[in-house]
Design an enzyme around this catalytic site. Structure first.
Site, PDB file in Angstrom:
ATOM      1  N   TYR A  10       3.533  -1.568 -10.541  1.00  0.00           N
ATOM      2  CA  TYR A  10       4.977  -1.691 -10.417  1.00  0.00           C
ATOM      3  C   TYR A  10       5.510  -2.961 -11.079  1.00  0.00           C
ATOM      4  O   TYR A  10       6.703  -3.055 -11.364  1.00  0.00           O
ATOM      5  CB  TYR A  10       5.392  -1.685  -8.942  1.00  0.00           C
ATOM      6  CG  TYR A  10       5.187  -0.356  -8.235  1.00  0.00           C
ATOM      7  CD1 TYR A  10       4.854   0.784  -8.941  1.00  0.00           C
ATOM      8  CD2 TYR A  10       5.336  -0.254  -6.864  1.00  0.00           C
ATOM      9  CE1 TYR A  10       4.672   2.000  -8.294  1.00  0.00           C
ATOM     10  CE2 TYR A  10       5.153   0.955  -6.203  1.00  0.00           C
ATOM     11  CZ  TYR A  10       4.824   2.075  -6.926  1.00  0.00           C
ATOM     12  OH  TYR A  10       4.643   3.273  -6.271  1.00  0.00           O
TER      13      TYR A  10
ATOM     14  N   LYS B  66      -9.868   3.080  -6.673  1.00  0.00           N
ATOM     15  CA  LYS B  66     -10.317   4.171  -7.540  1.00  0.00           C
ATOM     16  C   LYS B  66     -11.306   3.585  -8.542  1.00  0.00           C
ATOM     17  O   LYS B  66     -11.166   3.693  -9.765  1.00  0.00           O
ATOM     18  CB  LYS B  66      -9.109   4.817  -8.241  1.00  0.00           C
ATOM     19  CG  LYS B  66      -9.433   6.151  -8.917  1.00  0.00           C
ATOM     20  CD  LYS B  66      -9.864   7.239  -7.939  1.00  0.00           C
ATOM     21  CE  LYS B  66     -10.050   8.573  -8.672  1.00  0.00           C
ATOM     22  NZ  LYS B  66     -10.724   9.577  -7.833  1.00  0.00           N
TER      23      LYS B  66
ATOM     24  N   ASP C 105      -8.292   9.284  -3.368  1.00  0.00           N
ATOM     25  CA  ASP C 105      -8.144  10.709  -3.104  1.00  0.00           C
ATOM     26  C   ASP C 105      -8.828  11.098  -1.801  1.00  0.00           C
ATOM     27  O   ASP C 105      -8.287  11.866  -0.996  1.00  0.00           O
ATOM     28  CB  ASP C 105      -8.659  11.540  -4.286  1.00  0.00           C
ATOM     29  CG  ASP C 105      -9.950  11.005  -4.887  1.00  0.00           C
ATOM     30  OD1 ASP C 105     -10.453   9.951  -4.443  1.00  0.00           O
ATOM     31  OD2 ASP C 105     -10.472  11.646  -5.824  1.00  0.00           O
TER      32      ASP C 105
ATOM     33  N   ASP D 141       1.802   2.786  -1.452  1.00  0.00           N
ATOM     34  CA  ASP D 141       3.080   3.487  -1.421  1.00  0.00           C
ATOM     35  C   ASP D 141       2.861   4.957  -1.077  1.00  0.00           C
ATOM     36  O   ASP D 141       3.533   5.540  -0.206  1.00  0.00           O
ATOM     37  CB  ASP D 141       3.746   3.343  -2.790  1.00  0.00           C
ATOM     38  CG  ASP D 141       5.208   3.768  -2.799  1.00  0.00           C
ATOM     39  OD1 ASP D 141       5.716   4.190  -1.754  1.00  0.00           O
ATOM     40  OD2 ASP D 141       5.835   3.671  -3.864  1.00  0.00           O
TER      41      ASP D 141
ATOM     42  N   ASP E  40       3.166   7.130   3.073  1.00  0.00           N
ATOM     43  CA  ASP E  40       4.003   8.317   3.294  1.00  0.00           C
ATOM     44  C   ASP E  40       3.150   9.473   3.810  1.00  0.00           C
ATOM     45  O   ASP E  40       3.587  10.240   4.684  1.00  0.00           O
ATOM     46  CB  ASP E  40       4.706   8.723   2.000  1.00  0.00           C
ATOM     47  CG  ASP E  40       5.994   7.942   1.774  1.00  0.00           C
ATOM     48  OD1 ASP E  40       6.113   6.839   2.331  1.00  0.00           O
ATOM     49  OD2 ASP E  40       6.872   8.433   1.039  1.00  0.00           O
TER      50      ASP E  40
END
Length: 377
Positions: free
Chosen positions: A146, A197, A230, A254, A258
């Site tokens: 970001y 990852k 994942d 982020d 959620d």
């Protein structure tokens, strides 16, 4: 604001969409604690978004910037929505939430995920999956993709357009948020799960190596495990109770938080705290906000769930005001209100009465009176 050194200064910035609606209710809760528990704080209201832009040409006008600069803590509502099309991109970027995070170096974003037994009937996940869920996601908030450079959109020689962003992390950026995770785990169940990852991304290789090194050097008493992002998403849905403290980078945090909202019943239930470094006086800048966005589809209808914002006040009480007993009292009051059947539309079972935003605020304040009276009996 008061200049008394013992008074904590709180800037209340409702923002856009449903932000002002939910923040009005969390402000009422702050006022209750000031009046009934003697919490030493002063509140200053400030505007953000389209309304001040139409008056001043800035989404973040000078008086709001001043209020936030002065504040020890910022109680934030939401930003974004259809009104973003009425504000030029340059003006929006100049006062963006990302910019505020960078300005105040709010590098550690804490998002508690707690399943309420009262919401098991309306939660998307099965009750047996949610039983005992209580963990915290710590998201690195001021680095990663970001904020990475270079970034942009360009037209290639063959006429195609290409968008590009840069994911990057340094040793210090990783270690300071890792340290926050390890220190928090020491106050909980002593378990940290680092999410990356590393099988694909070089930034994640560095992330994992620095997590392992810091753990060995300073936090060998804390259990450290690793998951690829994942798999972490699957595990949050399959068996969320396995987690205690989860720490990860900006974009992964982020997304995962959620996803984890489904373990708390609704995105409207999630609070958060974004923390800066500790200064020489032992204080740290902090911004408290519900995880949900501006929800423009329901803005102005008075039906938004204010509990994410109200529970953010509990985090403010605990982390900025150092009032853990008051934070516990507020969290107990929220659970008492839910146990009594208080429901906004997003957490209501079929056939249940649906409260307005204000009515849910009323329910929490009644519950505060109740649990406070019981505590003092």
């Amino acid at each position: 604001m008061s200049t008394q050194s013992n008074m904590i200064k709180v800037a209340v910035v409702g923002g856009e969409g449903i932000g002002p609606e939910v923040t009005t209710q969390s402000r009422r809760v702050l006022e209750w604690f000031a009046a009934n528990r003697g919490v030493p704080m002063t509140l200053r209201d400030a505007e953000y978004g389209l309304i001040p832009y139409l008056k001043t040409g800035k989404v973040l006008p000078e008086d709001t910037a001043e209020a936030m600069d002065e504040a020890d803590a910022i109680l934030w509502g939401a930003t974004g929505g259809p009104e973003t099309t009425e504000v030029p991109a340059a003006a929006r970027k100049a006062g963006s939430l990302l910019g505020l995070r960078s300005k105040y170096d709010l590098y550690a974003n804490l998002r508690p995920i707690v399943a309420s037994p009262s919401l098991s009937a309306s939660a998307p996940l099965k009750a047996e999956v949610l039983d005992g869920v209580d963990f915290v996601i710590i998201r690195e908030l001021t680095s990663g993709i970001y904020f990475g450079e270079p970034r942009g959109i360009e037209t290639l020689p063959d006429g195609q357009r290409r968008g590009f962003n840069t994911e990057q992390y340094t040793t210090n950026q990783i270690r300071r948020v890792a340290r926050a995770a390890f220190e928090l785990a020491r106050t909980r169940r002593g378990k940290v799960c680092s999410v990356d990852k590393a099988n694909v991304l070089e930034t994640s290789v560095v992330w994992r190596e620095e997590m392992i090194a810091l753990h060995k050097e300073e936090f060998s008493d804390v259990e450290l495990t690793h998951l690829y992002v994942d798999n972490a998403a699957m595990q949050i849905v399959r068996e969320p109770r396995q987690f205690d403290v989860m720490v990860t980078g900006n974009i992964f945090g982020d997304i995962l938080s959620d996803c984890a909202a489904m373990a708390s019943g609704s995105l409207g239930m999630l609070p958060s705290a974004s923390l800066g470094p500790v200064d020489r006086y032992g204080r740290r800048k902090a911004l408290y906000e519900p995880v949900h966005g501006s929800a423009p589809d329901i803005a102005g209808k008075g039906i938004a769930n204010p509990l994410g914002s109200i529970l953010s006040v509990a985090m403010l009480l605990r982390l900025t005001l150092n009032r853990p007993e008051d934070a516990d009292l507020l969290e107990q009051a929220v659970q008492t209100a839910l146990a009594s059947g208080a429901r906004t539309a997003d957490i209501a079972e079929a056939g249940a009465k649906r409260l307005s935003t204000v009515e849910m605020g009323d329910a929490v304040l009644r519950a505060l009176d109740k649990v406070s009276a019981k505590e003092n009996a």
